[in-house]
Write a protein that holds these residues in place. Sequence first.
Motif, PDB file in Angstrom:
ATOM      1  N   PRO A  54       0.836  -1.202   0.000  1.00  0.00           N
ATOM      2  CA  PRO A  54       0.000   0.000   0.000  1.00  0.00           C
ATOM      3  C   PRO A  54       0.873   1.255   0.000  1.00  0.00           C
ATOM      4  CG  PRO A  54       0.049  -0.984   2.182  1.00  0.00           C
ATOM      5  CD  PRO A  54       0.770  -1.927   1.266  1.00  0.00           C
ATOM      6  N   THR A  55       0.358   2.311  -0.603  1.00  0.00           N
ATOM      7  CA  THR A  55       1.060   3.588  -0.578  1.00  0.00           C
ATOM      8  C   THR A  55       0.847   4.235   0.787  1.00  0.00           C
ATOM      9  OG1 THR A  55      -0.832   4.883  -1.363  1.00  0.00           O
ATOM     10  CG2 THR A  55       0.640   3.908  -3.054  1.00  0.00           C
ATOM     11  N   ALA A  56       1.671   5.215   1.090  1.00  0.00           N
ATOM     12  CA  ALA A  56       1.521   5.951   2.351  1.00  0.00           C
ATOM     13  C   ALA A  56       0.163   6.641   2.399  1.00  0.00           C
ATOM     14  CB  ALA A  56       2.647   6.975   2.493  1.00  0.00           C
ATOM     15  N   GLU A  57      -0.259   7.188   1.269  1.00  0.00           N
ATOM     16  CA  GLU A  57      -1.555   7.870   1.242  1.00  0.00           C
ATOM     17  C   GLU A  57      -2.705   6.888   1.465  1.00  0.00           C
ATOM     18  OE1 GLU A  57      -3.772  11.370  -1.283  1.00  0.00           O
ATOM     19  OE2 GLU A  57      -2.320  10.107  -2.315  1.00  0.00           O
ATOM     20  N   GLU A  58      -2.620   5.702   0.881  1.00  0.00           N
ATOM     21  CA  GLU A  58      -3.649   4.684   1.105  1.00  0.00           C
ATOM     22  C   GLU A  58      -3.729   4.327   2.586  1.00  0.00           C
ATOM     23  OE1 GLU A  58      -3.483   2.377  -3.230  1.00  0.00           O
ATOM     24  OE2 GLU A  58      -2.231   1.675  -1.582  1.00  0.00           O
ATOM     25  N   LYS A  59      -2.563   4.135   3.208  1.00  0.00           N
ATOM     26  CA  LYS A  59      -2.531   3.802   4.637  1.00  0.00           C
ATOM     27  C   LYS A  59      -3.116   4.932   5.480  1.00  0.00           C
ATOM     28  CE  LYS A  59       1.337   0.692   5.426  1.00  0.00           C
ATOM     29  NZ  LYS A  59       2.688   0.618   6.010  1.00  0.00           N
ATOM     30  N   ALA A  60      -2.762   6.170   5.155  1.00  0.00           N
ATOM     31  CA  ALA A  60      -3.208   7.313   5.947  1.00  0.00           C
ATOM     32  C   ALA A  60      -4.724   7.478   5.878  1.00  0.00           C
ATOM     33  CB  ALA A  60      -2.510   8.585   5.483  1.00  0.00           C
TER      34      ALA A  60
END
Length: 178
Positions: free
Chosen positions: A61-67
């Motif tokens: 997952p991307t950082a943005e997806e996680k956030a």
Amino acid sequence: LLRSGRISEARKGIRELAERKLTRPERVELAGLARRAALPLLGVRLLGSYVRPGKQVKTDPTAEEKAVYASCLVKLGAVSEGLALLRELDPSSLPEVLLYEAFARINEWNYQASIPLLERYVLHDDISDYERTIGRVNLAAACVHEHQFDRADPLLEKLREETRDGKHARLYGNVFLL
């Protein structure tokens, strides 16, 4: 629609868009809107297969997806799980992490802990004016809750002027509520 306070219309549109075949970046965007429209479960469903993948997904997952996923978890009440995901991320490259962690602290009724996070967020160079305004409204709310009226009053006065334009009816209403 969300900015103008037309929440039910926004929810309808978000639900309709969620039925379409979406790219990963579109899913992130829509999940963030779903959280803001009080549809966090939809946000979790949109991103869950990327952030909590089974064996079928091979990419991380991307950082943005996680956030965004973490922010939806917090809104659902899964604060510990959301915070654990947010702690994996770098707020210097993704300032939303600060805002979402502040939301988590507020969800725990720990407004005092949210204040430094919100202060850092509103000073970040990589956020829009609208995002900065959201952070400042939440900072004012935390200051009011903590009886820091000497900090809250001038901030609320400025926010009242800035949100008076009619484009940000929801924020304007929040400012008057505070």
